[in-house]
Design an enzyme around this catalytic site. Structure first.
Site, PDB file in Angstrom:
ATOM      1  N   ASP A  56      -1.009   5.910   4.696  1.00  0.00           N
ATOM      2  CA  ASP A  56      -1.388   5.261   3.440  1.00  0.00           C
ATOM      3  C   ASP A  56      -1.386   6.325   2.359  1.00  0.00           C
ATOM      4  OD1 ASP A  56      -2.988   2.308   3.060  1.00  0.00           O
ATOM      5  OD2 ASP A  56      -3.098   3.706   1.378  1.00  0.00           O
ATOM      6  N   TYR A 108       6.285 -10.271  -8.334  1.00  0.00           N
ATOM      7  CA  TYR A 108       6.041 -10.193  -6.884  1.00  0.00           C
ATOM      8  C   TYR A 108       7.146 -10.944  -6.135  1.00  0.00           C
ATOM      9  CZ  TYR A 108       3.389 -10.967  -2.518  1.00  0.00           C
ATOM     10  OH  TYR A 108       2.962 -11.029  -1.216  1.00  0.00           O
ATOM     11  N   ASP A 115       3.088   8.712   0.489  1.00  0.00           N
ATOM     12  CA  ASP A 115       3.355   7.919  -0.709  1.00  0.00           C
ATOM     13  C   ASP A 115       4.738   7.297  -0.481  1.00  0.00           C
ATOM     14  OD1 ASP A 115       4.230   6.957  -3.110  1.00  0.00           O
ATOM     15  OD2 ASP A 115       3.805   8.776  -4.260  1.00  0.00           O
ATOM     16  N   LYS A 173      10.123  -9.749  -3.562  1.00  0.00           N
ATOM     17  CA  LYS A 173      10.186 -10.261  -2.185  1.00  0.00           C
ATOM     18  C   LYS A 173      11.583 -10.820  -1.873  1.00  0.00           C
ATOM     19  CE  LYS A 173       6.099  -9.151  -0.705  1.00  0.00           C
ATOM     20  NZ  LYS A 173       5.989  -8.017   0.234  1.00  0.00           N
ATOM     21  N   LEU A 198      -4.210   1.062   5.296  1.00  0.00           N
ATOM     22  CA  LEU A 198      -5.604   0.776   4.945  1.00  0.00           C
ATOM     23  C   LEU A 198      -5.731  -0.533   4.163  1.00  0.00           C
ATOM     24  CD1 LEU A 198      -6.807   4.380   3.980  1.00  0.00           C
ATOM     25  CD2 LEU A 198      -7.065   3.179   6.146  1.00  0.00           C
ATOM     26  N   GLY A 199      -4.645  -1.253   4.004  1.00  0.00           N
ATOM     27  CA  GLY A 199      -4.678  -2.513   3.268  1.00  0.00           C
ATOM     28  C   GLY A 199      -5.138  -3.678   4.127  1.00  0.00           C
ATOM     29  N   ARG A 246      -3.915   6.405   0.434  1.00  0.00           N
ATOM     30  CA  ARG A 246      -5.343   6.733   0.393  1.00  0.00           C
ATOM     31  C   ARG A 246      -5.708   7.357   1.728  1.00  0.00           C
ATOM     32  NH1 ARG A 246      -7.877   0.996  -0.228  1.00  0.00           N
ATOM     33  NH2 ARG A 246      -5.916   0.378   0.732  1.00  0.00           N
TER      34      ARG A 246
HETATM   35  N1  SER Z   1      -1.311 -13.617  -0.558  1.00  0.00           N
HETATM   36  C1  SER Z   1      -0.206 -13.282  -1.416  1.00  0.00           C
HETATM   37  C2  SER Z   1      -0.587 -13.342  -2.825  1.00  0.00           C
HETATM   38  O1  SER Z   1      -1.379 -14.199  -3.161  1.00  0.00           O
HETATM   39  C3  SER Z   1       0.945 -14.206  -1.169  1.00  0.00           C
HETATM   40  O2  SER Z   1       1.863 -13.606  -0.370  1.00  0.00           O
HETATM   41  O3  SER Z   1      -0.097 -12.601  -3.608  1.00  0.00           O
END
Ligand code: SER
Length: 324
Positions: free
Chosen positions: A38, A146, A57, A150, A14-15, A40
């Site tokens: 998802d 983040y 989940d 990754k 749903l993202g 949700r």
């Molecule tokens: N669109 C993403 C972000 O801004 C980058 O991978 O976090």
């Protein structure tokens, strides 16, 4: 006796990416072949269109395993993840979801012989990375949680391929621009928000500086990248996790100029968010995606003018229904 083809499971369905990838996969492979999942539930009025749907989940290995068995899954597009700005606000949640979720998915892939698509990001780059024509293989020292998840995710996917033979593949997405579902708290979100603001209010307050250059991609190209990479001939793949891909790069100033060609009265002002500006400044300006072009014929269809023209047309139609 022939067996029915195994299904595709999409996490984070749903993202921003998932809500369009599920439909693109179903258009290519058939409705029943693709299970959306998802944490949700789809809104009740839309739920029927999402079947088959599994509540999963991703940090709960038992739930993933149950969905894989129940639906006879052969491939997982694992999209559930926190984006960069939200991950900086909640780094421990980001680690648990982004890394814990991926680890569980890879373990289940190893046990069940599944293929896995994992989206990495321009966020996997950072200090010391060449900012222009950023090579496929280069320094990756991100300064965000983040980005840490990754890079670690790319390495973990490569490890599962080399050590256990799991068919893991991934791309490093740039900022993704779409008119269907909103992005969930990233640094590149301005390039989506600006279109809603331009149509609704004729003006936009941007949280990045006018000259901040970043790679971007229109969603139809992002969907093709995921689907085509997973369908690519494995014998041609030198790299796996993860391929640089890009559709265009621009600054807020250049995007504004392009929007003004359609909406001449549109104005922009700047109120800089130091956190997101810092994240954007640590990311490349323009990726070199030649490895993807050579190894699986990656070729994006949308440049800046084509993307702006279609975004304005599609959003104008959508908002005239939702905000009459
Ligand atoms: N669109 C993403 C972000 O801004 C980058 O991978 O976090």
């Amino acid at each position: 006796m022939s067996h029915p083809p195994r299904r595709i499971l999409v996490t984070g369905a749903l993202g921003q990416i998932g809500s369009e990838l599920v439909h693109a996969l179903r258009a290519r492979y058939g409705q029943d072949r693709v299970v959306a999942s998802d944490i949700r539930y789809a809104p009740p009025e839309a739920a029927a269109g999402w079947e088959p749907f599994a509540y999963v989940d991703c940090t709960n290995a038992v739930q993933i395993q149950e969905a894989v068995r129940r639906w006879n899954v052969g491939t997982i597009f694992h999209l559930a993840s926190l984006l960069s700005a939200v991950a900086e606000e909640k780094p421990h949640v980001a680690w648990n979801l982004n890394m814990g979720g991926l680890y569980g998915i890879l373990e289940i892939a190893r046990e069940n012989g599944l293929a896995v698509f994992f989206p990495s990001s321009i966020g996997a780059f950072g200090r010391g990375t060449p900012a222009e024509h950023t090579p496929q293989d280069t320094i990756q020292r991100p300064t965000t949680m983040y980005g840490v998840t990754k890079v670690a995710g790319e390495l973990l996917c490569d490890y599962y391929h080399q050590r256990f033979g799991v068919d893991t593949r991934g791309v490093r997405y740039p900022g993704l621009i779409s008119h269907t579902a909103p992005p969930g708290g990233g640094t590149t979100d301005y390039a989506v928000d600006i279109f809603y603001a331009a149509i609704r209010h004729g003006k936009y307050t941007c949280f990045l500086q006018a000259d901040t250059r970043l790679d971007m991609m229109y969603m139809p190209d992002a969907l093709d990248a995921a689907i085509d990479l997973m369908a690519a001939d494995a014998t041609r793949l030198v790299h796996r996790n993860a391929f640089n891909v890009t559709g265009m790069n621009f600054t807020p100033d250049e995007l504004t100029a392009e929007i003004r060609k359609h909406l001449p009265q549109f104005t922009i002002e700047y109120q800089i968010d130091p956190v997101r500006q810092g994240i954007a400044d640590s990311w490349p300006d323009s990726l070199d995606d030649s490895a993807a072009r050579q190894e699986w014929d990656w070729s994006p269809k949308y440049d800046l003018p084509a993307m702006v023209e279609e975004m304005l047309r599609e959003l104008d139609a959508k908002l005239s229904v939702s905000d009459p």
